[in-house]
Design a protein around this motif. Structure first.
Motif, PDB file in Angstrom:
ATOM      1  N   ILE A  82       0.825  -1.202   0.000  1.00  0.00           N
ATOM      2  CA  ILE A  82       0.000   0.000   0.000  1.00  0.00           C
ATOM      3  C   ILE A  82       0.860   1.253   0.000  1.00  0.00           C
ATOM      4  O   ILE A  82       0.462   2.294  -0.533  1.00  0.00           O
ATOM      5  CB  ILE A  82      -0.982  -0.001   1.205  1.00  0.00           C
ATOM      6  N   GLU A 113       0.353   4.197  -2.716  1.00  0.00           N
ATOM      7  CA  GLU A 113       0.189   5.602  -2.363  1.00  0.00           C
ATOM      8  C   GLU A 113       1.246   6.460  -3.059  1.00  0.00           C
ATOM      9  O   GLU A 113       0.945   7.534  -3.589  1.00  0.00           O
ATOM     10  CB  GLU A 113       0.274   5.783  -0.847  1.00  0.00           C
ATOM     11  N   HIS A 115      -5.537   5.199   4.077  1.00  0.00           N
ATOM     12  CA  HIS A 115      -6.426   4.459   4.965  1.00  0.00           C
ATOM     13  C   HIS A 115      -6.205   4.787   6.436  1.00  0.00           C
ATOM     14  O   HIS A 115      -7.156   4.828   7.221  1.00  0.00           O
ATOM     15  CB  HIS A 115      -6.184   2.953   4.755  1.00  0.00           C
ATOM     16  N   MET A 157      -9.869   5.740  -0.553  1.00  0.00           N
ATOM     17  CA  MET A 157      -9.651   4.364  -0.972  1.00  0.00           C
ATOM     18  C   MET A 157      -9.845   3.481   0.270  1.00  0.00           C
ATOM     19  O   MET A 157      -9.152   3.656   1.275  1.00  0.00           O
ATOM     20  CB  MET A 157      -8.255   4.131  -1.540  1.00  0.00           C
ATOM     21  N   HIS A 210      -9.403  -0.217   1.491  1.00  0.00           N
ATOM     22  CA  HIS A 210      -8.695  -1.412   1.033  1.00  0.00           C
ATOM     23  C   HIS A 210      -9.536  -2.672   1.208  1.00  0.00           C
ATOM     24  O   HIS A 210      -9.522  -3.569   0.366  1.00  0.00           O
ATOM     25  CB  HIS A 210      -7.380  -1.568   1.800  1.00  0.00           C
ATOM     26  N   ASP A 211     -10.249  -2.756   2.343  1.00  0.00           N
ATOM     27  CA  ASP A 211     -11.024  -3.956   2.645  1.00  0.00           C
ATOM     28  C   ASP A 211     -11.822  -3.702   3.918  1.00  0.00           C
ATOM     29  O   ASP A 211     -11.685  -2.658   4.561  1.00  0.00           O
ATOM     30  CB  ASP A 211     -10.107  -5.174   2.829  1.00  0.00           C
ATOM     31  N   VAL A 217     -12.157   1.092  -4.423  1.00  0.00           N
ATOM     32  CA  VAL A 217     -11.789  -0.206  -3.856  1.00  0.00           C
ATOM     33  C   VAL A 217     -10.970  -0.975  -4.886  1.00  0.00           C
ATOM     34  O   VAL A 217     -11.059  -0.698  -6.092  1.00  0.00           O
ATOM     35  CB  VAL A 217     -13.026  -1.033  -3.435  1.00  0.00           C
ATOM     36  N   PRO A 218     -10.163  -1.952  -4.445  1.00  0.00           N
ATOM     37  CA  PRO A 218      -9.274  -2.647  -5.381  1.00  0.00           C
ATOM     38  C   PRO A 218      -9.913  -3.793  -6.158  1.00  0.00           C
ATOM     39  O   PRO A 218      -9.345  -4.231  -7.165  1.00  0.00           O
ATOM     40  CB  PRO A 218      -8.157  -3.166  -4.474  1.00  0.00           C
ATOM     41  N   LEU A 233      -5.755  -2.804  -8.756  1.00  0.00           N
ATOM     42  CA  LEU A 233      -4.538  -2.044  -8.490  1.00  0.00           C
ATOM     43  C   LEU A 233      -3.512  -2.198  -9.610  1.00  0.00           C
ATOM     44  O   LEU A 233      -3.435  -3.247 -10.259  1.00  0.00           O
ATOM     45  CB  LEU A 233      -3.922  -2.506  -7.173  1.00  0.00           C
ATOM     46  N   GLU A 235      -8.526 -11.449   1.878  1.00  0.00           N
ATOM     47  CA  GLU A 235      -7.694 -10.380   1.324  1.00  0.00           C
ATOM     48  C   GLU A 235      -8.593  -9.311   0.724  1.00  0.00           C
ATOM     49  O   GLU A 235      -9.750  -9.573   0.369  1.00  0.00           O
ATOM     50  CB  GLU A 235      -6.762 -10.915   0.218  1.00  0.00           C
ATOM     51  N   GLY A 236      -8.036  -8.113   0.591  1.00  0.00           N
ATOM     52  CA  GLY A 236      -8.724  -7.074  -0.156  1.00  0.00           C
ATOM     53  C   GLY A 236      -8.361  -7.114  -1.621  1.00  0.00           C
ATOM     54  O   GLY A 236      -9.165  -6.788  -2.494  1.00  0.00           O
TER      55      GLY A 236
END
Length: 430
Positions: free
Chosen positions: A24, A28, A147, A170, A172-173, A207-208, A235, A345-346
C-alpha cells in the motif's frame, strides 16, 4: 473543470519508520507521482501538526516523493540488496536458517521520530508552520489513499469547516470487521471508526476489487449510511515488476516458493508449514525451499515456534525481511510460484506482481483473488492441505512448472497510466 487535489500524508509520515515499503505504501507513492505529473489542477499535501492539519504546496510533495524513493531504494538495482545476496547463499545450502528475533514493539518515541523525519523532509530546511486549511483552494478534492488516518476522527474534524471540499477515500477492505478473529482488537476498533468516518464524510469511494466493493457496500448498508458511489479499479503494478529479469543462475537452479506479506494469522502461513515436510520428502535431491518475505505481525508466534522446533523447516524455510522492490522482483522472477493461502484479502498484490513477471501464482480460493488473478491463477481452498501439497509438488517438476508459466504468459494487469486514466475519470466526476 478539474478540482485541486489535497493529498492526505498521514500514512506517509508513519511509513518513514520503514526501510522498505509495503504494497500500500507503493500504491500511495504511485498516486502521488502520477497526480503531481499529470493532474491538470494543483496538487498539494495535508500534514497533521501540533497546530492541527496544515497544507503544504506542491514542491514539498515532490521533494517527499524523492525522499521516499531514496530511503526505500526504489531507484536502485537488485544487485546491491544485502537480503537478496544472503538468500543466494542460503537457498542452495542445507544448513539450518536462523529464525528472526521477536518483533520489537513500536514505542511512542519511534512514532515521534518518524513524524519528525518526514516533517523535516516535507517542511524543508527552514521551519514552516504550513498554511491554515481555511486558505486551502476552494472546491478541492481531499484524497485519502493510505487508509490510516480515517480511523482517527481528530484528523478529519477540519472537513466539517470546509463543506466545499469533496472527500474521496480508498478503502482497502473490511477484513477487521468481517474477520475480527484474525486481527488485533485495536485494528478492529479503528476500522469501526473508519467506517463511521466513511459514512459521514465520503463523496466517492475507491476499492481494489469488486469483492471488496461488495463487502464495503454491505457494511455501509448495515450502518444505515447513504448510498456512496464505489469505483472498483484493480490495483496497478509498478514498472519495477514489469522489467525483464534475467534468470539468476544460483536462484533458478533450486526450486523455491515465495510468500510475501506480514506474517500474521490471516495470511495462513501455518498451512504451508504443515505441508512442507511432505513436500520435501517427495522431491529428494531437489527439496523445495519456502521464502517468507515479510516481518512478524499479529499472532505470528506459532509460525516461528513451529519453525524453531522442526529441523526440516529450519533447513528449508528462509526469511527475507527488508528487501528493496527491485530485489523482491528478482526473487519472485526466479521462483516456482508466488503463493498466498490467505483466509481473506482485499486484493493480494504480490501474486499479481509475480504473474506480471511471468511467475505462476497459487492462491486461496476467495473472491478478491479471483477478481485480481482471473483465469491465470491456481485457486485452492485455504483449508485444503492435500490440495496445496499436490499443486506445489507439481510445480517442483520442470514439466509442470513450464506448463504453469505458459498459463500466466498472457496475463495482463493495470500499469500506472492505464490505472490513473480510470481514477482520473472517477475524480473528475466527484
Amino acid at each position: 473543470m478539474h478540482r485541486p487535489v489535497a493529498l492526505d500524508l498521514v500514512r506517509s509520515i508513519m511509513s518513514s519508520m520503514q526501510t522498505t515499503p509495503r504494497g500500500i505504501d507503493r500504491i500511495e507513492l504511485g498516486y502521488f507521482e502520477s497526480l503531481l505529473a499529470d493532474w491538470p489542477a494543483d496538487v498539494f499535501g495535508l500534514i497533521p501538526t501540533p497546530w492541527g492539519m496544515r497544507w503544504y504546496p506542491r514542491e514539498r510533495i515532490v521533494e517527499g516523493v524523492a525522499f521516499f524513493k531514496r530511503i526505500w531504494r526504489e531507484t536502485g538495482s537488485a544487485e546491491g540488496d544485502p537480503v537478496l545476496a544472503r538468500l543466494r547463499r542460503e537457498i542452495p545450502g542445507t544448513e539450518p536458517v536462523l529464525v528472526p528475533p521477536a518483533k520489537r514493539k513500536t514505542r511512542r518515541r519511534d512514532l515521534l521520530s518518524a513524524y519528525g523525519q518526514t516533517a523535516r523532509m516535507l517542511i524543508g530546511d527552514k521551519w514552516s508552520f504550513g498554511r491554515p486549511l481555511s486558505t486551502m483552494p476552494q472546491g478541492a478534492i481531499y484524497l485519502n489513499i493510505g487508509h490510516f488516518g480515517l480511523g482517527y476522527p481528530i484528523f478529519l474534524r477540519w472537513l466539517d469547516r470546509r463543506p466545499d471540499v469533496k472527500s474521496v477515500f480508498m478503502i482497502h477492505d473490511t477484513i477487521p470487521l468481517d474477520r475480527p478473529d484474525l486481527c488485533q482488537p485495536s485494528t478492529t476498533q479503528a476500522h469501526h471508526r473508519l467506517m463511521e468516518a466513511t459514512a459521514r464524510h465520503a463523496d466517492q469511494l475507491i476499492v481494489p476489487t469488486p469483492a471488496a466493493g461488495e463487502t464495503l457496500r454491505a457494511e455501509l448498508a448495515r450502518r444505515g449510511a447513504r448510498d456512496i458511489p464505489i469505483a472498483a479499479v484493480p490495483l496497478p503494478i509498478d514498472d519495477i515488476f514489469r522489467r525483464p529479469v534475467a534468470p539468476d543462475p544460483v536462484l533458478s537452479a533450486h526450486p523455491y516458493f515465495v510468500i510475501c506479506g506480514a506474517v500474521e494469522s490471516r495470511k495462513n502461513h501455518l498451512l504451508l508449514l504443515n505441508i512442507w515436510p511432505d513436500l520435501v520428502r517427495r522431491h529428494p535431491g531437489r527439496e523445495p525451499k519456502l521464502v517468507i518475505a515479510g516481518s512478524r505481525g499479529f499472532m505470528s508466534d506459532q509460525v516461528f515456534y513451529m519453525i524453531e522446533k522442526s529441523d526440516v523447516l529450519r533447513r528449508h524455510v528462509h526469511f527475507a525481511t527488508g528487501m528493496s522492490s527491485p530485489a523482491l522482483a528478482a526473487l519472485m522472477a526466479n521462483a516456482r510460484a508466488v503463493v498466498m493461502p490467505s483466509f481473506t484479502e482485499g486484493f493480494g498484490l504480490p501474486p499479481v506482481e509475480g504473474m506480471v513477471l511471468g511467475t505462476p501464482a497459487v492462491l486461496s480460493d476467495i473472491g478478491a483473488h479471483r477478481d485480481a488473478a482471473g483465469a491465470h491463477g491456481v485457486f485452492i481452498d485455504p483449508t485444503d492441505g492435500p490440495g496445496w501439497l499436490e499443486a506445489l509438488s507439481g510445480l517442483v517438476d520442470d514439466t509442470g512448472f513450464a506448463a504453469a508459466k505458459a498459463r500466466v504468459a498472457s496475463f495482463r494487469a493495470h500499469d500506472w497510466p492505464s490505472y490513473m486514466r480510470e481514477i482520473g475519470t472517477t475524480l473528475a466526476g466527484v
